[in-house]
Design an enzyme around this catalytic site. Structure first.
Site, PDB file in Angstrom:
ATOM      1  N   ASP A 187      11.112   3.977  -3.708  1.00 36.03           N
ATOM      2  CA  ASP A 187       9.672   4.085  -3.524  1.00 36.03           C
ATOM      3  C   ASP A 187       9.035   2.867  -4.213  1.00 36.03           C
ATOM      4  OD1 ASP A 187       7.041   5.291  -3.224  1.00 36.03           O
ATOM      5  OD2 ASP A 187       7.188   5.754  -5.373  1.00 36.03           O
ATOM      6  N   ASP A 224       4.979   2.544  -5.164  1.00 41.85           N
ATOM      7  CA  ASP A 224       3.879   2.876  -6.086  1.00 41.85           C
ATOM      8  C   ASP A 224       4.334   3.888  -7.121  1.00 41.85           C
ATOM      9  OD1 ASP A 224       1.666   1.317  -4.988  1.00 41.85           O
ATOM     10  OD2 ASP A 224       2.012   2.540  -3.205  1.00 41.85           O
ATOM     11  N   GLU A 277      -1.130   2.424  -9.648  1.00 39.53           N
ATOM     12  CA  GLU A 277      -2.260   3.241  -9.209  1.00 39.53           C
ATOM     13  C   GLU A 277      -3.529   3.086 -10.052  1.00 39.53           C
ATOM     14  OE1 GLU A 277      -2.223   4.407  -6.382  1.00 39.53           O
ATOM     15  OE2 GLU A 277      -0.287   5.229  -5.821  1.00 39.53           O
ATOM     16  N   LYS A 286      -5.775   5.094   3.553  1.00 42.14           N
ATOM     17  CA  LYS A 286      -6.757   5.464   4.582  1.00 42.14           C
ATOM     18  C   LYS A 286      -6.948   6.979   4.586  1.00 42.14           C
ATOM     19  CE  LYS A 286      -4.630   3.292   8.040  1.00 42.14           C
ATOM     20  NZ  LYS A 286      -3.628   2.370   7.499  1.00 42.14           N
ATOM     21  N   ALA A 330     -10.172  -4.168   3.167  1.00 42.40           N
ATOM     22  CA  ALA A 330     -10.838  -4.876   2.062  1.00 42.40           C
ATOM     23  C   ALA A 330     -10.197  -4.495   0.728  1.00 42.40           C
ATOM     24  CB  ALA A 330     -12.327  -4.543   2.058  1.00 42.40           C
ATOM     25  N   THR A 369       8.171   3.663   1.549  1.00 35.94           N
ATOM     26  CA  THR A 369       6.912   3.824   0.827  1.00 35.94           C
ATOM     27  C   THR A 369       5.754   4.184   1.739  1.00 35.94           C
ATOM     28  OG1 THR A 369       5.311   2.688  -0.594  1.00 35.94           O
ATOM     29  CG2 THR A 369       6.469   1.336   0.999  1.00 35.94           C
ATOM     30  N   THR A 395       2.717   3.047   0.968  1.00 40.49           N
ATOM     31  CA  THR A 395       1.743   1.965   0.874  1.00 40.49           C
ATOM     32  C   THR A 395       1.942   0.936   1.990  1.00 40.49           C
ATOM     33  OG1 THR A 395       0.602   0.616  -0.786  1.00 40.49           O
ATOM     34  CG2 THR A 395       2.962   0.353  -0.625  1.00 40.49           C
ATOM     35  N   LEU A 399       2.541  -2.493   4.128  1.00 38.01           N
ATOM     36  CA  LEU A 399       3.569  -3.537   4.007  1.00 38.01           C
ATOM     37  C   LEU A 399       3.065  -4.738   3.205  1.00 38.01           C
ATOM     38  CD1 LEU A 399       6.398  -4.568   4.760  1.00 38.01           C
ATOM     39  CD2 LEU A 399       5.412  -5.478   6.868  1.00 38.01           C
ATOM     40  N   ASN A 454       1.002  -4.856   0.817  1.00 34.91           N
ATOM     41  CA  ASN A 454       0.974  -4.549  -0.615  1.00 34.91           C
ATOM     42  C   ASN A 454       2.372  -4.641  -1.225  1.00 34.91           C
ATOM     43  OD1 ASN A 454      -1.701  -3.933  -0.207  1.00 34.91           O
ATOM     44  ND2 ASN A 454      -1.410  -1.728  -0.223  1.00 34.91           N
ATOM     45  N   ASP A 458       8.951   8.531  -8.087  1.00 34.41           N
ATOM     46  CA  ASP A 458       8.207   8.764  -9.335  1.00 34.41           C
ATOM     47  C   ASP A 458       7.348  10.014  -9.301  1.00 34.41           C
ATOM     48  OD1 ASP A 458       6.334   7.345  -7.449  1.00 34.41           O
ATOM     49  OD2 ASP A 458       4.965   7.858  -9.069  1.00 34.41           O
TER      50      ASP A 458
HETATM   51  C1  XBP Z   1       1.653   5.810  -2.745  1.00 36.87           C
HETATM   52  C2  XBP Z   1       0.363   6.017  -2.104  1.00 36.87           C
HETATM   53  C3  XBP Z   1      -0.387   4.845  -1.600  1.00 36.87           C
HETATM   54  C4  XBP Z   1      -1.108   3.982  -2.563  1.00 36.87           C
HETATM   55  C5  XBP Z   1      -2.028   3.042  -1.849  1.00 36.87           C
HETATM   56  O1  XBP Z   1       2.505   6.952  -2.583  1.00 36.87           O
HETATM   57  O2  XBP Z   1      -0.064   7.101  -1.926  1.00 36.87           O
HETATM   58  O3  XBP Z   1      -1.345   5.348  -0.759  1.00 36.87           O
HETATM   59  O4  XBP Z   1      -1.827   4.810  -3.441  1.00 36.87           O
HETATM   60  O5  XBP Z   1      -1.449   2.348  -0.812  1.00 36.87           O
HETATM   61  P1  XBP Z   1       4.082   6.792  -2.674  1.00 36.87           P
HETATM   62  P2  XBP Z   1      -2.265   2.083   0.583  1.00 36.87           P
HETATM   63  O6  XBP Z   1       4.374   6.062  -3.964  1.00 36.87           O
HETATM   64  O7  XBP Z   1       4.601   8.210  -2.744  1.00 36.87           O
HETATM   65  O8  XBP Z   1       4.575   6.051  -1.466  1.00 36.87           O
HETATM   66  O9  XBP Z   1      -3.707   2.006   0.261  1.00 36.87           O
HETATM   67  O10 XBP Z   1      -1.709   0.795   1.127  1.00 36.87           O
HETATM   68  O11 XBP Z   1      -1.962   3.235   1.511  1.00 36.87           O
HETATM   69 MG    MG Z   2       5.322   6.744  -5.705  1.00 35.79          MG
END
Ligand code: XBP
Ligand code: MG
Length: 262
Positions: A10, A12, A19, A55, A85, A123, A125, A127, A129, A184
């Site tokens: 993973d 994030d 976060e 989103k 943005a 993940t 999030t 790509l 990022n 995590d």
């Molecule tokens: C991570 C998330 C992501 C990030 C933001 O969850 O929930 O949405 O907070 O990324 P995980 P985006 O670690 O379980 O994958 O804004 O690009 O979606």
């Molecule tokens: Mg995570």
């Protein structure tokens, strides 16, 4: 005996604590820039993390906290633009070196490569990022360290659904029995478990109070030489840090998964 062939990470919370001081700050910058008086505090953001995906999180926030809000030009388009943005601000923060990796991440990835393990990412999030974080916080070539980077909207059902892990396993052409997931959070753990993966949890800030039932091993961080990890649940065969030898042992640990902690 299962042969460990790949590690699926993973991003994030697992590779870096992205976060509270990363995505959250970037969301708030995007809100201000769009003329919105929305502000996600550290505490509120912890609640909003129940919804994975940026989103999806904005949509949930509007529905539950700003129900009177009328988006100029249609809600979906508005959210997509706002999220774009936000990702721009996030990328700027990552490029400025504001989001360091968690302890032991680079060490383990290098060791896994040397041991011939295949590496993948699964993940929620976006790509862009992931690529920004890998390039700036890990190594300029780190994107190429990973055979598969499964990210964001590549599947429609995000974590805790298993889809992103199913997608990654199919791309690796490996059964779950030959892989380990590193997560995590409870949402991430649920996703990996539902795809049949044994999972090591390296608990992130926001997930401190979650119960990781079903995980094989739960640690506070992956550990570095001179910075031993703390085992929160499960057995690491006496290891002070998560290394490849420990992960091979964990994959074959016959103990049943961690039961719900009190
Ligand atoms: C991570 C998330 C992501 C990030 C933001 O969850 O929930 O949405 O907070 O990324 P995980 P985006 O670690 O379980 O994958 O804004 O690009 O979606
Ligand atoms: Mg995570």
């Amino acid at each position: 005996m299962s042969d460990l062939q790949a590690l699926i990470f993973d991003v994030d919370g697992t590779l870096a604590d992205t976060e509270a001081n990363g995505h959250r700050v970037a969301f708030n910058k995007a809100f201000a820039e769009a003329g919105l008086n929305w502000h996600w505090s550290v505490e509120l953001y912890g609640d909003l993390l129940a919804v994975t995906g940026g989103k999806e999180r904005i949509f949930y926030y509007i529905q539950n906290y700003q129900p009177q809000f009328i988006a100029p030009g249609g809600l979906d388009e508005f959210i997509v633009a706002l999220h774009r943005a936000k990702n721009g601000h996030y990328a700027d923060m990552v490029a400025a070196g504001e989001i360091p990796l968690r302890p032991g991440v680079k060490r383990l990835l290098l060791e896994a490569q040397q041991a011939g393990l295949r590496l993948a990412i699964a993940t929620t999030t976006s790509l862009e990022n992931v690529e920004a974080l890998l390039e700036h916080s890990l190594d300029p070539d780190a994107v190429s360290w990973f055979e598969i980077i499964a990210a964001g909207d590549v599947v429609t059902a995000k974590k805790p659904a298993p889809d992103i892990y199913h997608y990654t396993l199919a791309a690796l052409n490996l059964p779950a029995a030959n892989c380990l997931a590193v997560e995590d959070s409870m949402n991430g753990l649920r996703s990996a478990l539902a795809a049949g993966l044994k999972t090591v949890v390296t608990v992130s800030d926001y997930a401190r109070n979650e119960r990781f039932s079903g995980a094989t091993l739960v640690v506070d961080q992956l550990g570095e030489p001179g910075q031993a990890m703390t085992i929160l649940a499960g057995d690491a065969n006496g290891a002070a840090m998560i290394d490849v030898e420990t992960l091979r042992w964990v994959l074959n640990d016959e103990e049943s998964p961690i039961a719900e902690r009190a």
